[in-house]
Design a protein around this motif. Structure first.
Motif, PDB file in Angstrom:
ATOM      1  N   GLY A   1       0.826  -1.201   0.000  1.00  0.00           N
ATOM      2  CA  GLY A   1       0.000   0.000   0.000  1.00  0.00           C
ATOM      3  C   GLY A   1       0.860   1.250   0.000  1.00  0.00           C
ATOM      4  O   GLY A   1       0.618   2.196  -0.780  1.00  0.00           O
ATOM      5  N   ARG A   2       1.885   1.270   0.831  1.00  0.00           N
ATOM      6  CA  ARG A   2       2.797   2.419   0.878  1.00  0.00           C
ATOM      7  C   ARG A   2       3.547   2.575  -0.444  1.00  0.00           C
ATOM      8  O   ARG A   2       3.701   3.692  -0.966  1.00  0.00           O
ATOM      9  N   ARG A   3       4.005   1.458  -0.988  1.00  0.00           N
ATOM     10  CA  ARG A   3       4.754   1.515  -2.242  1.00  0.00           C
ATOM     11  C   ARG A   3       3.900   2.051  -3.392  1.00  0.00           C
ATOM     12  O   ARG A   3       4.360   2.850  -4.207  1.00  0.00           O
ATOM     13  N   LEU A   4       2.654   1.620  -3.445  1.00  0.00           N
ATOM     14  CA  LEU A   4       1.794   2.056  -4.543  1.00  0.00           C
ATOM     15  C   LEU A   4       1.400   3.522  -4.402  1.00  0.00           C
ATOM     16  O   LEU A   4       1.283   4.237  -5.415  1.00  0.00           O
ATOM     17  N   ARG A   5       1.204   3.977  -3.174  1.00  0.00           N
ATOM     18  CA  ARG A   5       0.912   5.405  -3.001  1.00  0.00           C
ATOM     19  C   ARG A   5       2.114   6.248  -3.421  1.00  0.00           C
ATOM     20  O   ARG A   5       1.959   7.337  -3.988  1.00  0.00           O
ATOM     21  N   ALA A   6       3.329   5.745  -3.161  1.00  0.00           N
ATOM     22  CA  ALA A   6       4.534   6.472  -3.581  1.00  0.00           C
ATOM     23  C   ALA A   6       4.757   6.359  -5.087  1.00  0.00           C
ATOM     24  O   ALA A   6       5.115   7.337  -5.747  1.00  0.00           O
ATOM     25  N   LEU A   7       4.537   5.179  -5.631  1.00  0.00           N
ATOM     26  CA  LEU A   7       4.740   4.962  -7.064  1.00  0.00           C
ATOM     27  C   LEU A   7       3.712   5.704  -7.897  1.00  0.00           C
ATOM     28  O   LEU A   7       4.031   6.275  -8.947  1.00  0.00           O
ATOM     29  N   ASP A   8       2.466   5.717  -7.431  1.00  0.00           N
ATOM     30  CA  ASP A   8       1.360   6.352  -8.144  1.00  0.00           C
ATOM     31  C   ASP A   8       1.380   5.980  -9.632  1.00  0.00           C
ATOM     32  O   ASP A   8       1.513   6.842 -10.514  1.00  0.00           O
ATOM     33  N   PRO A   9       1.246   4.684  -9.942  1.00  0.00           N
ATOM     34  CA  PRO A   9       1.377   4.250 -11.335  1.00  0.00           C
ATOM     35  C   PRO A   9       0.324   4.887 -12.230  1.00  0.00           C
ATOM     36  O   PRO A   9      -0.832   5.030 -11.832  1.00  0.00           O
ATOM     37  N   PRO A  10       0.688   5.274 -13.443  1.00  0.00           N
ATOM     38  CA  PRO A  10      -0.294   5.865 -14.357  1.00  0.00           C
ATOM     39  C   PRO A  10      -1.283   4.848 -14.889  1.00  0.00           C
ATOM     40  O   PRO A  10      -2.365   5.206 -15.365  1.00  0.00           O
ATOM     41  N   VAL A  11      -0.903   3.566 -14.825  1.00  0.00           N
ATOM     42  CA  VAL A  11      -1.774   2.507 -15.325  1.00  0.00           C
ATOM     43  C   VAL A  11      -1.419   1.211 -14.608  1.00  0.00           C
ATOM     44  O   VAL A  11      -0.277   1.009 -14.180  1.00  0.00           O
ATOM     45  N   VAL A  12      -2.422   0.352 -14.451  1.00  0.00           N
ATOM     46  CA  VAL A  12      -2.204  -1.005 -13.949  1.00  0.00           C
ATOM     47  C   VAL A  12      -2.538  -1.961 -15.089  1.00  0.00           C
ATOM     48  O   VAL A  12      -3.562  -1.805 -15.757  1.00  0.00           O
ATOM     49  N   VAL A  13      -1.664  -2.926 -15.336  1.00  0.00           N
ATOM     50  CA  VAL A  13      -1.960  -3.951 -16.326  1.00  0.00           C
ATOM     51  C   VAL A  13      -2.008  -5.302 -15.618  1.00  0.00           C
ATOM     52  O   VAL A  13      -1.297  -5.530 -14.636  1.00  0.00           O
ATOM     53  N   THR A  14      -2.868  -6.183 -16.107  1.00  0.00           N
ATOM     54  CA  THR A  14      -3.012  -7.500 -15.491  1.00  0.00           C
ATOM     55  C   THR A  14      -2.641  -8.583 -16.491  1.00  0.00           C
ATOM     56  O   THR A  14      -2.736  -8.410 -17.704  1.00  0.00           O
ATOM     57  N   ASN A  15      -2.260  -9.719 -15.943  1.00  0.00           N
ATOM     58  CA  ASN A  15      -1.702 -10.833 -16.712  1.00  0.00           C
ATOM     59  C   ASN A  15      -2.251 -12.118 -16.112  1.00  0.00           C
ATOM     60  O   ASN A  15      -1.874 -12.512 -15.009  1.00  0.00           O
ATOM     61  N   ALA A  16      -3.186 -12.771 -16.802  1.00  0.00           N
ATOM     62  CA  ALA A  16      -3.829 -13.956 -16.235  1.00  0.00           C
ATOM     63  C   ALA A  16      -4.636 -14.657 -17.322  1.00  0.00           C
ATOM     64  O   ALA A  16      -4.911 -14.086 -18.377  1.00  0.00           O
TER      65      ALA A  16
END
Length: 345
Positions: free
Chosen positions: A35-50
Motif C-alpha cells: 500500500g505504501r509503495r503504490l501510493r509512492a509509485l502512483d502508477p499511471p496505469v495497472v496492467v493485469t496478466n492472467a
C-alpha cells in the motif's frame, strides 16, 4: 463418483473461508508495505496478466482499481509476449500477474516482458516456488493451500480477496479492510445447499446467459466458465450493459438467464435490463446478497461494503454448480477434456 461422498470441489468450496482468513493474516505486513509503495509509485496505469479463472480475478481487480483508486486498469493478452514478442511501453506502470500454479509459460513470459518494459511486477500466486512467483518484484501469496479439483474455487476466492486487499491497502480504505476482516466467517457460514428447484432449473438448461454489471461482471464470467467446465452447459457471460446489443435476439420463451445483482449504482440499470428480457420470455434466476433463497433467487450472505458482495455471491454459486454437475451425473472434480494446469504458449 459416490453420490453420498462429498466431491473435492465441494470440500474446497467449504475451505474457502479458512483460505481467506489465512491469506489476510499471513499477508498483513506485506499488504501494508505494498500500500505504501503504490501510493509512492502512483502508477499511471495497472496492467493485469492472467488466464481462465485468474483472469476473472483480474477483471474484478480492474473494477476495484478504477472505481476506488481512479487508475486505468487493463488486461494484456499473455501471447503479446509469448507468441508475438511485441515490445511494450510500461514505464512506471504496475503489472499484476494472477495464477494458481504460476507455471503457465505465457503468463511467465508476459511478466518478464512487463518488467523489461519498465513496470513494477507483483504476483498473486498460490504456488510460491513457481517461476511466476520467483520472477516477480513482489509476491503476495494466495495461501489457498492445495487445490485438487480441476474446477478452481478456493483459489479463485483467494484471488478475489487478494485483489480487494491490495486495493484496500493502496487506497487506505478502512471500510474495505473491515469488510475483508469479516469475510472469512461469512464464507464459512455459507453451507446451505441450493434449493432443489434452482438445481433443476439450471440442470435443465442447455444454453444460458449469465449477466453481471460492475463488480458482478467478473463473477458472471466465472460462473459461466464453471457451468461449461463442470456441467457442459453452454453458458455465455455478458455485461448487462451489452446483452441487449445483439445477444438478446437469442431469447425465446423459457430461455435461462442467471443474473448476478450489483449492490451499487449499477443495480437500477440491471433491473431495467432484466425487465426487458423477461418481457421477451426469459426465465430469470437472480443471485443476490441478503434475504432468503426462493425458487428464482439464490441468496448469498450480505456484506458491506458493496464491493465485496461479488465474492460472497460466487462462493454461494459454486455450491450450486457442484450440485448441478452431480444432478447431471458428471464428476465436477474431473471435467472432460480438462486438466488442472494449462500450459499455454
Amino acid at each position: 463418483m459416490n453420490e453420498n461422498y462429498p466431491s473435492m470441489m465441494r470440500r474446497e468450496i467449504e475451505e474457502a473461508g479458512d483460505a481467506a482468513a489465512r491469506q489476510i493474516g499471513e499477508n498483513a505486513d506485506a499488504m501494508r508495505e505494498w500500500g505504501r509503495r503504490l501510493r509512492a509509485l502512483d502508477p499511471p496505469v495497472v496492467v493485469t496478466n492472467a488466464r481462465g479463472s485468474s483472469d476473472h480475478c483480474a477483471l474484478y481487480l480492474k473494477y476495484l482499481v478504477e472505481i476506488a483508486v481512479g487508475t486505468p486498469c487493463a488486461s494484456i493478452g499473455p501471447s503479446i509476449a509469448s507468441l508475438y514478442k511485441a515490445p511494450l511501453r510500461l514505464e512506471g506502470a504496475l503489472a499484476v500477474s494472477i495464477s494458481q500454479s504460476g507455471r503457465s509459460p505465457d503468463i511467465v513470459a508476459m511478466q518478464k516482458a512487463a518488467k523489461s518494459a519498465g513496470a513494477s511486477t507483483l504476483a498473486l500466486v498460490n504456488e510460491v516456488d513457481s517461476p511466476l512467483a520467483l520472477g516477480a518484484d513482489g509476491l503476495l501469496p494466495l495461501w489457498a493451500g492445495p487445490e485438487r479439483s480441476v474446477a478452481a474455487t478456493k483459489s479463485m476466492i483467494a484471488g478475489l480477496v487478494a485483489g480487494a486487499s491490495l486495493v484496500a491497502a493502496w487506497n487506505a480504505d478502512a471500510a474495505l479492510a473491515a469488510g475483508l476482516a469479516e469475510l472469512p466467517d461469512l464464507l464459512r457460514g455459507q453451507t446451505a445447499p441450493a434449493p432443489a428447484a434452482i438445481v433443476e432449473f439450471v440442470a435443465s438448461a442447455r444454453s444460458a446467459f449469465v449477466l453481471g454489471r460492475g463488480g458482478t461482471w467478473a463473477i458472471a464470467a466465472e460462473a459461466a466458465l464453471k457451468l461449461k467446465e463442470t456441467s457442459a452447459i453452454h453458458a455465455e457471460a455478458f455485461s448487462a450493459a451489452e446483452v441487449l446489443h445483439g445477444p438478446a435476439a437469442l431469447v425465446v420463451p423459457g430461455f435461462p438467464v442467471i443474473a448476478f445483482m450489483p449492490r451499487d449504482e449499477a443495480r437500477e440499470g440491471m433491473e431495467e435490463t432484466l425487465g426487458r428480457l423477461a418481457d421477451m420470455g426469459a426465465r430469470i434466476l437472480r443471485v443476490d446478497a441478503g434475504g432468503a433463497d426462493e425458487d428464482d433467487r439464490l441468496a448469498s450472505a450480505e456484506i458491506a461494503p458493496a464491493a465485496l458482495a461479488p465474492i460472497a455471491m460466487i462462493h454461494r454459486f459454486y455450491g450450486l454448480v457442484e450440485a448441478v454437475a452431480r444432478r447431471l451425473g458428471r464428476d465436477p472434480d474431473n471435467p472432460v477434456n480438462l486438466r488442472k494446469v494449462t500450459e499455454t504458449r
